[in-house]
Design a protein around this motif. Structure first.
Motif, PDB file in Angstrom:
ATOM      1  N   LYS A 118       0.805  -1.239   0.000  1.00  0.00           N
ATOM      2  CA  LYS A 118       0.000   0.000   0.000  1.00  0.00           C
ATOM      3  C   LYS A 118       0.832   1.280   0.000  1.00  0.00           C
ATOM      4  O   LYS A 118       0.829   2.009  -0.959  1.00  0.00           O
ATOM      5  CB  LYS A 118      -1.000   0.020   1.155  1.00  0.00           C
ATOM      6  CG  LYS A 118      -1.997  -1.118   1.059  1.00  0.00           C
ATOM      7  CD  LYS A 118      -3.020  -1.122   2.155  1.00  0.00           C
ATOM      8  CE  LYS A 118      -4.020  -2.236   1.937  1.00  0.00           C
ATOM      9  NZ  LYS A 118      -3.481  -3.596   2.141  1.00  0.00           N
ATOM     10  N   ASP A 119       1.505   1.578   1.077  1.00  0.00           N
ATOM     11  CA  ASP A 119       2.326   2.792   1.101  1.00  0.00           C
ATOM     12  C   ASP A 119       3.286   2.731   2.288  1.00  0.00           C
ATOM     13  O   ASP A 119       3.320   1.740   3.028  1.00  0.00           O
ATOM     14  CB  ASP A 119       1.463   4.065   1.141  1.00  0.00           C
ATOM     15  CG  ASP A 119       0.569   4.159   2.364  1.00  0.00           C
ATOM     16  OD1 ASP A 119       0.887   3.523   3.400  1.00  0.00           O
ATOM     17  OD2 ASP A 119      -0.436   4.882   2.314  1.00  0.00           O
ATOM     18  N   MET A 120       4.061   3.795   2.464  1.00  0.00           N
ATOM     19  CA  MET A 120       5.103   3.800   3.497  1.00  0.00           C
ATOM     20  C   MET A 120       4.480   3.741   4.901  1.00  0.00           C
ATOM     21  O   MET A 120       4.947   2.978   5.751  1.00  0.00           O
ATOM     22  CB  MET A 120       5.960   5.058   3.331  1.00  0.00           C
ATOM     23  CG  MET A 120       7.195   5.100   4.189  1.00  0.00           C
ATOM     24  SD  MET A 120       8.424   3.836   3.736  1.00  0.00           S
ATOM     25  CE  MET A 120       9.876   4.485   4.557  1.00  0.00           C
ATOM     26  N   ALA A 121       3.456   4.541   5.142  1.00  0.00           N
ATOM     27  CA  ALA A 121       2.855   4.556   6.494  1.00  0.00           C
ATOM     28  C   ALA A 121       2.305   3.175   6.832  1.00  0.00           C
ATOM     29  O   ALA A 121       2.436   2.699   7.969  1.00  0.00           O
ATOM     30  CB  ALA A 121       1.763   5.612   6.574  1.00  0.00           C
ATOM     31  N   ASN A 122       1.704   2.510   5.843  1.00  0.00           N
ATOM     32  CA  ASN A 122       1.202   1.152   6.075  1.00  0.00           C
ATOM     33  C   ASN A 122       2.352   0.175   6.343  1.00  0.00           C
ATOM     34  O   ASN A 122       2.238  -0.706   7.197  1.00  0.00           O
ATOM     35  CB  ASN A 122       0.372   0.672   4.877  1.00  0.00           C
ATOM     36  CG  ASN A 122      -0.260  -0.683   5.127  1.00  0.00           C
ATOM     37  OD1 ASN A 122      -1.152  -0.822   5.957  1.00  0.00           O
ATOM     38  ND2 ASN A 122       0.245  -1.708   4.444  1.00  0.00           N
ATOM     39  N   SER A 123       3.463   0.365   5.625  1.00  0.00           N
ATOM     40  CA  SER A 123       4.613  -0.526   5.842  1.00  0.00           C
ATOM     41  C   SER A 123       5.159  -0.377   7.253  1.00  0.00           C
ATOM     42  O   SER A 123       5.534  -1.361   7.902  1.00  0.00           O
ATOM     43  CB  SER A 123       5.719  -0.233   4.810  1.00  0.00           C
ATOM     44  OG  SER A 123       5.226  -0.440   3.496  1.00  0.00           O
ATOM     45  N   LEU A 124       5.189   0.864   7.768  1.00  0.00           N
ATOM     46  CA  LEU A 124       5.617   1.080   9.152  1.00  0.00           C
ATOM     47  C   LEU A 124       4.645   0.384  10.109  1.00  0.00           C
ATOM     48  O   LEU A 124       5.059  -0.268  11.076  1.00  0.00           O
ATOM     49  CB  LEU A 124       5.670   2.579   9.485  1.00  0.00           C
ATOM     50  CG  LEU A 124       7.015   3.300   9.282  1.00  0.00           C
ATOM     51  CD1 LEU A 124       7.445   3.305   7.811  1.00  0.00           C
ATOM     52  CD2 LEU A 124       6.948   4.742   9.793  1.00  0.00           C
ATOM     53  N   SER A 125       3.355   0.529   9.832  1.00  0.00           N
ATOM     54  CA  SER A 125       2.331  -0.075  10.694  1.00  0.00           C
ATOM     55  C   SER A 125       2.453  -1.600  10.699  1.00  0.00           C
ATOM     56  O   SER A 125       2.214  -2.257  11.715  1.00  0.00           O
ATOM     57  CB  SER A 125       0.927   0.326  10.222  1.00  0.00           C
ATOM     58  OG  SER A 125       0.795   1.731  10.200  1.00  0.00           O
ATOM     59  N   GLU A 126       2.830  -2.182   9.546  1.00  0.00           N
ATOM     60  CA  GLU A 126       2.980  -3.646   9.467  1.00  0.00           C
ATOM     61  C   GLU A 126       4.075  -4.122  10.424  1.00  0.00           C
ATOM     62  O   GLU A 126       3.932  -5.150  11.085  1.00  0.00           O
ATOM     63  CB  GLU A 126       3.304  -4.069   8.032  1.00  0.00           C
ATOM     64  CG  GLU A 126       2.203  -3.705   7.044  1.00  0.00           C
ATOM     65  CD  GLU A 126       1.695  -4.861   6.203  1.00  0.00           C
ATOM     66  OE1 GLU A 126       2.259  -5.971   6.321  1.00  0.00           O
ATOM     67  OE2 GLU A 126       0.712  -4.663   5.453  1.00  0.00           O
TER      68      GLU A 126
END
Ligand SMILES: [Zn+2]
Length: 420
Positions: free
Chosen positions: A309-317
């Protein structure tokens, strides 16, 4: 004549001094004051509620109780997190000659990213065109790893050894120091090591790191040999949780080569992508206390609508795996800045360009997908509220930095976009 000139200069100096004093009284010293956010700046070891002031596109001050009367504009960020603008060191933003790239500004700011590094979409031959059409025309700071394949990635030349000219790649890198931050070896499926070896040769000439997408595993190419014999300390292994190259053994345990590589100084980068992040790999790594050094998305047309999805989602993962907010901010600011030899980025140093991200940390029941589409539950999701690039608002999800429509000073006129 000399005397007259001297008197005139003295008078002028007095007049300009008083004008400067008047100016100082009437013009606030900050353009914008961001009040009361929880500031996380790992480079400067800041992790507390405090204020950040911006002037002339740069960080002017970070500290408690900065005075609103010193600012033209004050934004209350109580309850939100403020970090340096994020740095995504693995994206694809070259749209030609291949079609996997996306326009940088279309994906960066809405995810808190202010710096993107194209990971070898372009080889040296296409680089001037990439610079002219994308790098020079984007608001996002765009840097690049140059593909060791001169003709660029996925042009049918990924295995073409004749296209791997280390001297030519290094020459182009030396022509654009700071802009070309490394050399990329990607998707090689042939025999032996020409892709990695030529990338390292170019990296040695230009004094820049190499990023490796290890491509297709062959018997003679293992990550043990890659880390121990081929790469140098400071070189970057992207797609570190892909699992395609035995990062996790059949037993389900992390391959000891990963820890050995880390001891040697190899950098492990996430490179989520469309097929390079799987829960069973990441879970095994986390169980072995093996975490990525940096988080990157491998943003392209094949990953943006999948699990990544995007960078913020990758951090959340990664937070769903157990990383703290402070950890994922470090992995997406100061860590990647150092990896690409840009220590001036990814921090809130006074005097640094004011690249800033503001997040809401939403609590609830969320689902996070890997590259296969498998779900993992989590209770935190980072939502990008505000992004500043060089002190300018470039993303404002909830209008925190603007005015209510009733008091908004619309410019009304024919063909006017009604902006301020
Ligand atoms: Zn990639």
């Amino acid at each position: 004549m000399k005397l007259v000139a001297g008197v005139f200069c003295a008078l002028f100096a007095v007049a300009s001094q008083s004008f400067a004093r008047l100016e100082a009284q009437s013009t606030p010293k900050y353009d914008i004051l961001l009040k009361s956010a929880h500031v996380i700046d790992p480079k400067n070891r800041i992790d507390k509620v405090t204020d950040v002031a911006v002037a002339n596109g740069h960080i002017a001050s970070v500290g408690d109780n900065l005075s609103p009367s010193d600012a033209k504009k004050v934004v209350d960020l109580n309850g939100l997190y403020l970090t340096p603008g994020l740095i995504d060191i693995h994206v694809h933003v070259v749209q030609r000659p291949i079609g996997i790239g996306v326009p940088p500004d279309a994906f960066s700011f809405r995810s808190g990213v202010t710096t993107m590094v194209d990971a070898g979409t372009s080889g040296w031959r296409e680089f001037p065109e990439f610079k002219r059409t994308v790098i020079d025309t984007s608001k996002t700071r765009v840097l690049a790893f140059l593909n060791i394949v001169a003709a660029s990635m996925e042009t049918g030349n990924d295995d073409n050894v004749a296209e791997m000219d280390a001297d030519a790649a290094a020459r182009m890198a030396l022509q654009y120091p700071g802009l070309i931050v490394g050399i990329k070896s990607a998707h090689y499926g042939g025999h032996g090591w020409p892709s990695v070896e030529n990338a390292v040769k170019a990296g040695n000439i230009a004094h820049i790191p190499v990023m490796v997408d290890f491509g297709y595993l062959r018997g003679e190419r293992s990550i043990d040999v890659l880390f121990n014999e081929k790469l140098r300390p400071g070189d970057i292994y992207t797609h570190c949780f892909a699992g395609h190259r035995k990062e996790v053994l059949d037993s389900g345990e992390l391959n000891p080569a990963m820890e050995q590589g880390r001891k040697k100084g190899i950098i492990f980068d996430l490179g989520f992508g469309g097929g390079s992040f799987y829960w069973f790999v990441a879970d095994a790594a986390y169980k072995a206390h093996f975490y990525p050094d940096s988080i990157s998305t491998d943003l392209h047309t094949g990953s943006m609508n999948g699990g990544m999805k995007d960078m913020a989602n990758s951090l959340s993962e990664l937070m769903a795996l157990g990383s703290s907010l402070q950890d994922v901010v470090r992995m997406s600011t100061v860590a990647p800045a150092n990896e690409i030899h840009h220590p001036e980025l990814g921090n809130l140093d006074v005097g640094a360009e004011a690249d800033i991200a503001v997040f809401k940390l939403a609590n609830g029941q969320f689902g996070f997908l890997d590259s296969a589409g498998a779900r993992r539950s989590g209770t935190n999701r980072l939502v990008t509220e505000l992004t500043f690039r060089k002190g300018q608002v470039v993303w404002d999800l909830d209008g925190l930095a603007t005015e209510d429509w009733k008091s908004f000073p619309y410019k009304k006129g024919p063909n006017d976009p009604y902006r301020k």
